[in-house]
Write a protein that holds these residues in place. Structure first.
Motif, PDB file in Angstrom:
ATOM      1  N   SER A  75       0.831  -1.209   0.000  1.00  0.00           N
ATOM      2  CA  SER A  75       0.000   0.000   0.000  1.00  0.00           C
ATOM      3  C   SER A  75       0.864   1.257   0.000  1.00  0.00           C
ATOM      4  N   HIS A  79      -1.854   2.501   4.830  1.00  0.00           N
ATOM      5  CA  HIS A  79      -2.940   1.669   5.359  1.00  0.00           C
ATOM      6  C   HIS A  79      -2.453   0.646   6.376  1.00  0.00           C
ATOM      7  N   ALA A 144      -9.763  -4.521   0.233  1.00  0.00           N
ATOM      8  CA  ALA A 144      -9.825  -3.539   1.310  1.00  0.00           C
ATOM      9  C   ALA A 144      -9.579  -2.121   0.818  1.00  0.00           C
ATOM     10  N   THR A 145      -8.744  -1.983  -0.219  1.00  0.00           N
ATOM     11  CA  THR A 145      -8.429  -0.650  -0.732  1.00  0.00           C
ATOM     12  C   THR A 145      -9.177  -0.313  -2.023  1.00  0.00           C
ATOM     13  N   GLU A 198     -10.838  -0.403   3.956  1.00  0.00           N
ATOM     14  CA  GLU A 198      -9.448  -0.322   4.408  1.00  0.00           C
ATOM     15  C   GLU A 198      -9.225  -0.941   5.781  1.00  0.00           C
ATOM     16  N   GLY A 416      -6.521   4.578  -2.382  1.00  0.00           N
ATOM     17  CA  GLY A 416      -7.221   4.660  -1.114  1.00  0.00           C
ATOM     18  C   GLY A 416      -6.787   5.856  -0.284  1.00  0.00           C
ATOM     19  N   GLY A 418      -6.167   5.762   3.693  1.00  0.00           N
ATOM     20  CA  GLY A 418      -5.179   5.464   4.720  1.00  0.00           C
ATOM     21  C   GLY A 418      -4.870   6.660   5.599  1.00  0.00           C
ATOM     22  N   ASN A 451      -7.695  -0.935  12.635  1.00  0.00           N
ATOM     23  CA  ASN A 451      -6.961   0.067  11.872  1.00  0.00           C
ATOM     24  C   ASN A 451      -7.291   1.486  12.327  1.00  0.00           C
ATOM     25  N   LYS A 454      -7.119   5.651  10.668  1.00  0.00           N
ATOM     26  CA  LYS A 454      -7.027   5.669   9.203  1.00  0.00           C
ATOM     27  C   LYS A 454      -8.327   6.157   8.594  1.00  0.00           C
ATOM     28  N   MET A 455      -8.248   6.676   7.414  1.00  0.00           N
ATOM     29  CA  MET A 455      -9.337   7.073   6.533  1.00  0.00           C
ATOM     30  C   MET A 455     -10.135   8.282   7.016  1.00  0.00           C
TER      31      MET A 455
END
Length: 461
Positions: A75, A79, A144-145, A198, A416, A418, A451, A454-455
């Motif tokens: 990635s 991510h 996921a991405t 993600e 993505g 991340g 995670n 993130k995002m």
């Protein structure tokens, strides 16, 4: 660290030596291939089944220990960067191809299977899997991405090619979404919710994939242009007339120079260049080639060359897939920041022309390469080793993303969000939409172990 120790003690009997706390192993899992700072996880656990992933998440949820899934580590937006008090959960040993349904053009695979391994398995079946991002990407990470690639213009992205999933939720529950049917009108579309999430809502452990029949004939073509705008206009015209192109890639003159040197491409000038690929029956491919030759002639193309030789085709697309490494080799001791802007196809010429101006103004080297058939392109901003190099590169990245957003585009077409693109999310989606996303995150993962950070940017009061 007490919570981590308790979780590892609870998992020790199940995993044994598949729990690693060595510095070398933790360092390998501390980062992807992006520019974001690395962070050593507290431990690395290698899972080999959905049930083991369930056990890890159930235990970590009870103790409040963060978990970040790790596949191929390819990635570009941070991510897979873990928490120093958390676990990097490595799924790369989950490599079973669970089932192949050749008559229905689908298969089911575990998350650690790579796209290369799947296509090698399918080699004698007359089928192939179409989504082809660079690197040894795993199919779980690609889901996921919401990954894409050079063939998306014809065959779609992971969103279109993931029919169903097995997902482990934060509390260890295992759910199956979607299925093998090509359409369904029942319930919420959970597959599409998890594809692109993600690893923040659940960890994908199996994927039901759409496959495609190998084309009867394939041809490749290359054309060079004196002006970058003419090359981009060629792509725009191709999409507007509905030509069923298999692949259509743009490389500006800087990227072409890097590829000529790195991949030893011969017979090409250092000019803006388009790579094309045509799929179908032999007569249809010939017709597509003839139509494309007329389009490039109308846009001042020079030296339109086409071939149906497999070796020449493989050499060309290998060079295309190696552009990131070509860029890093182009300027040794520089790092690379890969931008990922996407706009409606009609705005592509304006965006790329504007970005070219921004690059020249910045004084940095940033080759341009793109899946221009779907309005998506990348620059690899080469970060000089000077003290202010990263700051200058990130400033250029923000300008490129800003241009895309102002033209109705998005900050990422396939890499993505991340850590790297969080700052653009509110501008792209709006505060209310982000609040809805945060509600979903809280519902699926109330203890915020999946995670985290993130995002979604932190809400602004």
């Amino acid at each position: 660290m007490a919570a981590l120790e308790h979780a590892l003690n609870d998992l020790a009997e199940m995993f044994g030596d598949r729990i690693s706390r060595s510095e070398a192993m933790r360092d390998h899992h501390a980062h992807g291939e992006g520019w974001q700072p690395a962070c050593l996880p507290g431990a690395v656990i290698f899972a080999e089944s959905t049930q083991e992933v369930s056990a890890v998440l159930r235990t970590c949820n009870q103790h409040g220990v963060p978990v970040v899934a790790f596949g191929g580590g390819t990635s570009l937006e941070g991510h897979v960067t873990p928490s120093e008090q958390g676990i990097s959960l490595d799924l790369s040993r989950m490599t079973r191809i669970v089932e192949l349904n050749a008559e229905d053009l689908d298969c089911r695979v575990e998350a650690g299977v790579t796209r290369h391994a799947l296509n090698a398995y399918l080699r004698d079946t007359g089928l192939f899997f179409s989504v082809d991002p660079g690197g040894e990407s795993t199919l779980g990470g690609m889901c996921a991405t919401r990954a894409s690639g050079t063939a998306a213009v014809r065959y779609g992205t992971m969103r279109e090619n993931a029919l169903g999933l097995t997902v482990v939720l934060a509390d260890g529950r295992i759910v199956r979404t979607g299925g093998r049917v090509r359409k369904s009108a029942t319930g919420y579309d959970l597959t599409r919710l998890f594809v692109g999430s993600e690893g923040t809502l659940g960890i994908i452990t199996e994927v039901q994939l759409r496959l495609h029949g190998l084309p009867e004939a394939i041809a490749t073509a290359v054309c060079q242009f004196d002006r970058l705008e003419d090359a981009v206009n060629t792509a725009v015209t191709t999409m507007q007339i509905g030509l069923p192109i298999g692949r259509m890639e743009l490389l500006d003159e800087v990227q072409m120079d890097a590829c000529i040197q790195y991949s030893k491409l011969t017979g090409y000038e250092v000019l803006p260049t388009m790579f094309f690929e045509f799929h179908g029956a032999p007569a249809a491919v010939r017709e597509q080639v003839e139509t494309m030759e007329a389009i490039v002639a109308d846009n001042n193309g020079k030296g339109f060359m086409w071939s149906n030789n497999p070796e020449e085709r493989n050499e060309l697309w290998k060079a295309r897939h190696n552009v990131f490494w070509a860029c890093l080799a182009y300027r040794p001791h520089h790092r690379g920041i890969a931008t990922d802007a996407v706009v409606p196809v009609s705005a592509l010429t304006e965006l790329i022309a504007g970005c070219k101006h921004d690059i020249e103004e910045s004084g940095l080297i940033a080759p341009i390469v793109g899946h221009v058939g779907d309005g998506n392109f990348h620059t690899v901003i080469l970060v000089p080793p000077e003290d202010d190099g990263l700051e200058r590169a990130l400033e250029l990245d923000r300008k490129i993303v800003g241009r895309a957003l102002s033209l109705g585009g998005a900050c990422s077409g396939e890499h993505g969000v991340g850590l790297g693109k969080k700052e653009f999310m509110e501008r792209e989606h709006g505060r209310d939409a982000l609040d809805v996303m945060r509600m979903l995150k809280a519902s699926f993962d109330p203890n915020n172990i999946l995670n985290p950070g993130k995002m979604l940017p932190d809400p602004v009061n």
